[in-house]
Design an enzyme around this catalytic site. Structure first.
Site, short mmCIF file in Angstrom:
data_model
loop_
_atom_site.label_atom_id
_atom_site.label_comp_id
_atom_site.label_asym_id
_atom_site.label_seq_id
_atom_site.Cartn_x
_atom_site.Cartn_y
_atom_site.Cartn_z
N VAL A 7 0.85 -1.20 0.00
CA VAL A 7 0.00 0.00 0.00
C VAL A 7 0.88 1.24 0.00
O VAL A 7 1.82 1.36 0.78
CB VAL A 7 -0.91 0.05 1.25
CG1 VAL A 7 -1.81 1.27 1.20
CG2 VAL A 7 -1.71 -1.23 1.37
N CYS A 8 0.59 2.16 -0.91
CA CYS A 8 1.28 3.45 -0.83
C CYS A 8 0.26 4.51 -1.21
O CYS A 8 -0.91 4.23 -1.39
CB CYS A 8 2.48 3.51 -1.73
SG CYS A 8 2.08 3.64 -3.46
N SER A 9 0.73 5.73 -1.33
CA SER A 9 -0.19 6.80 -1.63
C SER A 9 -0.33 6.91 -3.14
O SER A 9 0.65 7.05 -3.84
CB SER A 9 0.36 8.10 -1.03
OG SER A 9 -0.26 9.19 -1.62
#
Lengths: 102, 902
Positions: A7-9
């Site tokens: 998960v990242c932005s």
């Protein structure tokens, strides 16, 4: 098959890492699928994963996510900064496997 | 003659009856002073060997047989003690003449009123009058001297009047028995009534009755009159012209005025200083040395509470010097300028006004004066409220116990210093907070710190501004270095000399005076170039003010359309936080001549002498500049096809204080900017910048420290000279562009938001070094990140990009006041690098969830970020949209929340 979710932005910085990890998995003959999602999409995938790894910049999600995944016994952790920054697929994969006890 | 002698006298009298010995209580009763105080005085006399002590309850004291009587000694020495007063033949001659007349006036002398400010020595003068009376045998040998301060009981007039005149039982609540007043106790001798103006009208009337008739009636007494033979000496600080005092001067026959310290000559003042230092020396039992500048300060500082204050100010310095002597094991007790209270230090500033007198007074050849404990030990004139032998003993005791606890000299010094200061604080009010001098002192040559202190005190006075510790430190190191250079015959060159002379004229003139001081102190000759540097130090602190006050280039935006110009200007002004830019809208139906007139009027209004930049869109507006310039003589430059980012950029530079040409220059460069410059380079050099005023003194020391910290890293330490702020900004811009700057270590405050700035002082003092370590760690990781990115980014070079992004993150942190952990920062760096790479490839980000709401809720933060990204946008020719901004903003805000939960 092992599903590893990163998960990242906005999914901006993880796609490269995902590729590397998948490649590493194939080389080792492991049955796994690594994929990346943006913060906003996590909920849609959470039933299809075995482990969740967070980019250091979204580590603020960790407490919430851990709580959510606890009952399913799905490990959640933040990727080591240097490994993430250098996109070291091998190290991140090993990290994931060790969390899964493999 | 103080209490000690009084006690001894009393003991002598009482011992005639009590052969076995006298107790403190006996003496206390007789003298009307507190028993515990009496014990203290008795102890002093005992220690000095005048008394024998008979242990028991109560402890009894007796005159030591065979020992020469203290009083005989004193009275012999103090024969005509009035004449021995400092200034007896000068400013006090009239007062002494009057005092003697008052005592000798037949048949029973005159009651006397002494006038004078606080601390001029009224009480001592009164005592000496009493002794003069004794010496001349106008009163008997046993005649008492009773002192009483009316202020002590001023809150209760009954009690006050009762104390003086006595009370008949039952007169008021608490008067449970008949009690004699002090006036009766003083029969045959003197009563000294200090602060007589505090006496109620009733009390005054009773006093005057006694003065006129020689009798009085105790409070509550209706029948009996008391007849006594007492000479009254009253004293007051009241203004002699006040109504209150007029009554006293009319009813009390003799009035003596004692001069204030400021009205006395310097040589008299010197005698006081000498006496007080000798007193201390005598107490301590060692000679005291005092630096000449310190003596000068004592001679010249403004001392509103007169001799009393002078004494206490000297005692404070003696105590500090004594502490240094004990704890640092120095060889001498030396009072330096640094030991003086701040308000005393300022005395040295007046040295030029009094140079001649001081040269006559002091032997100019000696830098240090010695006051020996042995030369005529002064009379312990009065037991002090603040210092006594006990005080020095306390220092000793404390010193020992702290040493036993294993503390080191430095710590002990600090602790005891606090003690000493609070000990005197009551009296002194503002006591200097000692700079951490010793730390800088270990680096620079001896004498420099004192000189710099002196210089800064002078500077504060002359230039009327405050200097902080950083300047103190920077100037010390700078001078240290310059003096060494000059001694070695190396030259000093100052490229900005002329501009300094013109722009900082006041500071320059002041620096010239200072240079003379330095020349004298170090036997060198300071060249004019160095004077220029010195001037910069004194101007340094006013940089920021300068920026605000300096006239700025006007920014005028004229556009076609009903609101185009005004809305552009609104955005730009809001983003920068000013209202400096002015917008003129030109509705399509407006005649061009009308617009021209309005524009010309506005130009005249906004010009501050630095010219005006016109930002226009097109057409005839582009020719306005030339025409207005010709008509008004105001320098005007026009930029056409202006857009909001351009207005923003021009406005920013104008606000910072760029000149009109500089703005145009930088502006044109910016828009022809391509990233060729960095593309050619494989890697970007890593730098730590050391910024100081001369590129010399302090930076050398800092360089050495930083070199040792970065031994194993590929980091260079670069020193830059920050002589003027505007050029500094430009130079930093260039450096920032070319190199990867980890941090700036600066000896004076500078305003940089794109990289961390540390104070040079802190670094030299070992503070914040861990932060430097952290920065080095961050840099190592970022270099790894860049190295790995280098292989994956298709359109840009990673090293310069990572560097740019790091600057940017720093700016955002500063702007939002959110400071992120290293981990988060690395994540964001990666995020932004990929974002830019994607944008260059023409990919845009996905939409941010509920962007409309987010934009509304965080409009200010969004605008900040947008502005900060402007540089990157221009550099890489991309457009960073609101979705991208929102994602980045969220990373900052969300991680802040987490950081708050430990």
């Amino acid at each position: 098959m092992l599903n590893i979710m990163l998960v990242c932005s906005a999914g901006m910085s993880t796609s490269l890492l995902v590729n590397k990890m998948n490649k590493m998995g194939r080389e080792r003959g492991l049955d796994l699928k690594v994929f990346a999602v943006a913060e906003a999409d996590v909920d849609g995938y959470k039933d299809q994963v075995d482990i969740i790894l967070l980019g250091p910049q979204v580590r603020y999600l960790l407490p919430k996510m851990k709580e959510k995944m606890e009952e399913k016994n799905i490990p959640v952790d933040v990727i080591n900064t240097v490994d993430y920054g250098t996109m070291n697929g091998e190290r991140v994969l090993e990290h994931a496997l060790s969390l899964l006890g493999k | 003659m103080g209490r000690v002698q009084e006690v001894l006298r009393a003991l002598k009298i009482l011992q005639k009856e009590k052969k076995e010995g006298v107790s403190a209580t006996d003496i206390g009763k007789l003298l009307y002073i507190d028993r515990s105080n009496v014990s203290r005085y008795l102890n002093i006399l005992y220690r000095e060997g005048y008394l024998e002590k008979i242990e028991g309850r109560p402890v009894l004291y007796r005159l030591k047989p065979g020992k020469k009587d203290l009083e005989d000694k004193k009275s012999r020495r103090s024969r005509n003690s009035l004449d021995k007063l400092v200034g007896a033949d000068q400013s006090l001659s009239l007062a002494i003449e009057k005092a003697k007349a008052a005592i000798l006036y037949p048949p029973k002398g005159l009651h006397t009123l002494i006038l004078g400010e606080t601390g001029v020595g009224k009480s001592m003068f009164a005592e000496l009058m009493y002794y003069f009376a004794l010496e001349n045998k106008v009163i008997s040998e046993e005649a008492p001297f009773i002192r009483f301060n009316c202020a002590d009981y001023a809150h209760n007039q009954n009690l006050l009047t009762g104390q003086i005149f006595g009370v008949k039982k039952g007169t008021y609540t608490g008067a449970t028995e008949d009690r004699d007043g002090l006036l009766k106790k003083a029969d045959g001798g003197f009563i000294f009534l200090d602060e007589i103006h505090r006496l109620s009208p009733q009390g005054q009337e009773m006093l005057f009755t006694y003065i006129d008739n020689g009798f009085f009636r105790p409070l509550g007494e209706t029948e009996k009159l008391e007849f006594v033979d007492v000479r009254i000496i009253a004293a007051t600080t009241e203004n002699p012209k006040s109504n209150l005092l007029r009554t006293f001067t009319r009813r009390i026959p003799m009035t003596i005025t004692l001069p204030s310290l400021k009205d006395r000559s310097l040589s008299e003042r010197y005698s006081f200083i000498e006496t007080f230092i000798k007193e201390e020396s005598h107490r301590i039992g060692r000679s005291i040395y005092i630096n000449k500048n310190a003596i000068i300060s004592y001679l010249l500082y403004s001392c509103p509470n007169n001799i009393g204050q002078l004494k206490s100010d000297i005692q404070l310095a003696c105590a500090k010097a004594y502490l240094n002597y004990r704890s640092d094991n120095t060889e001498y007790i030396l009072i330096t300028q640094g030991d003086l209270p701040n308000h005393v230090k300022k005395g040295i500033m007046k040295v030029n006004q009094y140079r001649k007198e001081i040269e006559e007074l002091l032997n100019i050849n000696y830098e240090v004066l010695k006051f020996s404990q042995y030369e005529e030990p002064p009379l312990l004139l009065e037991e002090d409220k603040y210092t006594s032998e006990d005080f020095y003993n306390n220092i000793e005791k404390k010193l020992k116990s702290l040493k036993d606890m294993g503390m080191d000299g430095q710590e002990i010094n600090e602790i005891i210093n606090i003690d000493i200061e609070s000990h005197f604080e009551k009296y002194l009010g503002d006591i200097s907070h000692q700079l951490k001098r010793s730390e800088v002192a270990s680096i620079v040559e001896q004498g420099i710190l004192e000189l710099v202190e002196e210089i800064l005190i002078l500077a504060e006075q002359e230039l009327n501004k405050k200097f902080n510790e950083n300047i103190y430190f920077a100037l010390s190191l700078h001078l240290d270095r310059s003096i060494k250079r000059l001694r070695q015959g190396e030259s000093i060159y100052n490229p900005k000399l002329n501009s300094i002379r013109i722009n900082y004229e006041k500071e320059f003139l002041f620096a010239m005076r200072i240079a003379k001081l330095i020349d004298q102190s170090f036997q060198i000759e300071i060249p004019v170039d160095e004077i220029g540097y010195l001037a910069m130090f004194f101007a340094a602190e006013s940089y920021d003010e300068d920026k605000a006050e300096k006239p700025k280039v006007g920014v005028l935006v004229i556009m076609h359309g009903d609101t185009t110009a005004s809305s552009m200007v609104n955005v730009a002004n809001n983003l920068i936080g000013t209202n400096h830019a002015i917008g003129l809208d030109m509705p399509l139906d407006m005649k061009i001549e009308t617009m021209y007139k309005i524009a010309k009027k506005k130009v005249l209004e906004v010009d501050q002498g630095e010219g005006v930049i016109l930002l226009v869109d097109m057409g005839s507006l582009t020719s306005f500049g030339h025409m207005i310039e010709e008509e008004t003589g105001i320098k005007i430059k026009t930029i056409d096809s202006a857009s909001t980012p351009i207005v923003l950029e021009v406005l920013r530079k104008a606000i910072v204080g760029y000149s009109i040409d500089e703005i145009l220059d930088s502006f044109q460069k910016k828009y022809t900017y391509e990233f060729r410059e960095n593309v050619e380079k494989e890697e970007v050099k890593n730098l730590i910048l050391v910024a100081c005023l001369t590129g010399d003194g302090a930076s050398k020391k800092l360089q050495a420290i930083l070199k040792s910290k970065t031994k194993n890293e590929d980091i260079e330490i670069f020193t830059i000279n920050i002589i003027d702020k505007i050029n500094l900004e430009k130079r930093l811009y260039k450096l920032k562009d070319k190199y990867n700057i980890l941090t700036i270590i600066s000896t004076i405050p500078i305003e940089v938001t794109w990289t961390p700035v540390f104070s040079g002082l802190d670094i030299i003092m070992d503070k914040n070094l861990h932060k430097i370590e952290e920065l080095l760690e961050e840099n190592r990781i970022c270099l790894q990140v860049a190295q790995s990115l280098e292989k994956h980014l298709s359109n840009i070079r990673a090293y310069p990009l990572v560097k740019e992004v790091r600057y940017l993150i720093y700016e955002i942190q500063n702007k939002l006041n959110i400071f992120l952990d290293l981990d988060v920062k690395v994540g964001i760096i990666l995020h932004i690098c990929f974002l830019i790479d994607n944008l260059i490839r023409g990919n845009s980000s996905r939409e941010f969830e509920e962007i409309i709401d987010y934009e509304r809720n965080y409009s200010r933060e969004m605008a900040y970020l947008k502005e900060l990204f402007l540089d990157l946008e221009l550099k890489y020719n991309i457009n960073i949209g609101k979705n991208e901004i929102a994602y980045i903003l969220k990373l900052f805000l969300a991680n802040k929340l987490v950081c708050n939960i430990p």
